[in-house]
Enzyme design. Structure first.
Site, short mmCIF file in Angstrom:
data_model
loop_
_atom_site.label_atom_id
_atom_site.label_comp_id
_atom_site.label_asym_id
_atom_site.label_seq_id
_atom_site.Cartn_x
_atom_site.Cartn_y
_atom_site.Cartn_z
CB SER A 80 73.09 12.19 85.95
OG SER A 80 73.05 10.93 85.35
CD GLU B 35 71.83 18.75 90.59
OE1 GLU B 35 72.17 17.95 89.67
OE2 GLU B 35 70.64 19.00 90.82
#
Ligand code: CAA
Length: 273
Positions: free
Chosen positions: A106, A140
């Site tokens: 992340s 993403e």
């Protein structure tokens, strides 16, 4: 996150191998898969044979060698650069020479993770899923400096095959999602620390005022206060701006072991979890 990714793949008709060095983690993953599929059957979202077929598509293993023919590998280990780098080196030798080597990080740099892999850095890419993976639509997709166009195109397609919407971002700490989300969460801790409002009221204001599904403090517990803290430290170190440094109250809760849902106590208490 790994359990959610494996379940999403299996429900999309893709064979999945969930790999963990810890057998207890694999048992927990299997229990999560069984429970989630049973609930979907109960609510008549899927049929019993479809649930059984999805479960049968997942193998639980402790060695990468068990999944050596995989076309994709998505690493979802703890957010520590050294741990991830070791895993990537092992992945490079365990899997096929054309397998895509993705990371669910992340905040850690894709370019840095790929740096020890020589020419194979072209096969390394960020595939950042969101929790709970089976429900959240976004992936993403982050290209490192050496990631090839082919790797990117294959990853975007895999995300679509998983029923997700891929959106590309460049390789900067926190990418887009956490660069925007974490300062908001941090500011909510400052608002609480400075007595602007009680945690419940901060969350309620953002829930109703911004139409969020969860307030920022509830979301921080859900993500894990330690995870939020570590992401903020990466953002602070890499982007060099004081606004990313974790609020003292957040740091204190982490030091006290109040990590959120997973420890039954963070900003809020969760006795029944
Ligand atoms: N796996 C599978 N299904 C799940 C689930 C999970 N982990 N959690 C909930 N569900 C299912 C429930 O079983 C329920 O299904 P049914 O309708 O069939 O009963 C459905 O989802 C709704 O769940 P709930 O009624 O319990 O709760 P809800 O309606 O409040 O939704 C939520 C829960 C989806 C988590 C919602 O609150 C939400 O969207 N929250 C925000 C989540 C978010 O922002 N995630 C991103 C975090 S950031 C991140 O992950 C990346 C990072 O790098 C930090």
């Amino acid at each position: 996150m790994g359990s959610g990714i494996a379940l999403t793949a299996a429900q999309s008709g893709i064979r999945a191998f969930q790999i963990d060095v810890n057998t207890a983690a694999l048992e927990k993953a299997k229990a999560y898969h069984q429970k989630t599929l049973a609930r979907a059957v109960e609510k008549q979202k899927i049929t019993e044979p479809d649930a059984a077929a999805a479960l049968a598509r997942i193998s639980y293993c402790t060695a990468m060698a068990d999944a050596k023919d995989a076309d994709w590998v998505v690493e979802a280990a703890t957010e520590q650069v050294d741990v991830k780098k070791k895993i990537f080196l092992a992945m490079q030798s365990a899997f096929k020479s054309d397998a895509v080597l993705a990371t669910n990080t992340s905040s850690i740099s894709i370019t840095d993770l790929a740096s020890a892999l020589g020419a194979d850095a072209s096969r390394v890419i960020g595939m950042h899923f969101f929790n709970p993976v089976p429900l959240m639509k976004l992936v993403e997709v982050i290209k490192g400096i050496a990631t090839s166009e082919e790797t990117t195109a294959r990853t975007m397609q895999l995300a679509r095959d998983l029923g997700k919407t891929p959106v590309a971002a460049n390789d900067r700490a926190g990418f887009v999602s956490n660069r925007v989300l974490m300062p908001m969460i941090n500011e909510a801790f400052y608002a609480w620390m400075e007595g602007v409002a009680k945690p419940e009221d901060i969350d309620q204001i953002m829930l109703l005022g911004c139409n969020f599904p969860m307030g920022p403090l509830r979301l921080a517990d859900f993500i894990g206060l330690d995870v939020c803290h570590d992401i903020m430290m990466v953002l602070h170190k890499e982007l060099g701006q004081p606004k990313f440094f974790p609020c003292p109250l957040l740091r204190q809760l982490v030091q006290a072991g109040r990590l959120g849902d997973k420890t039954k106590r963070g900003v809020y208490e969760y006795p029944s979890k």
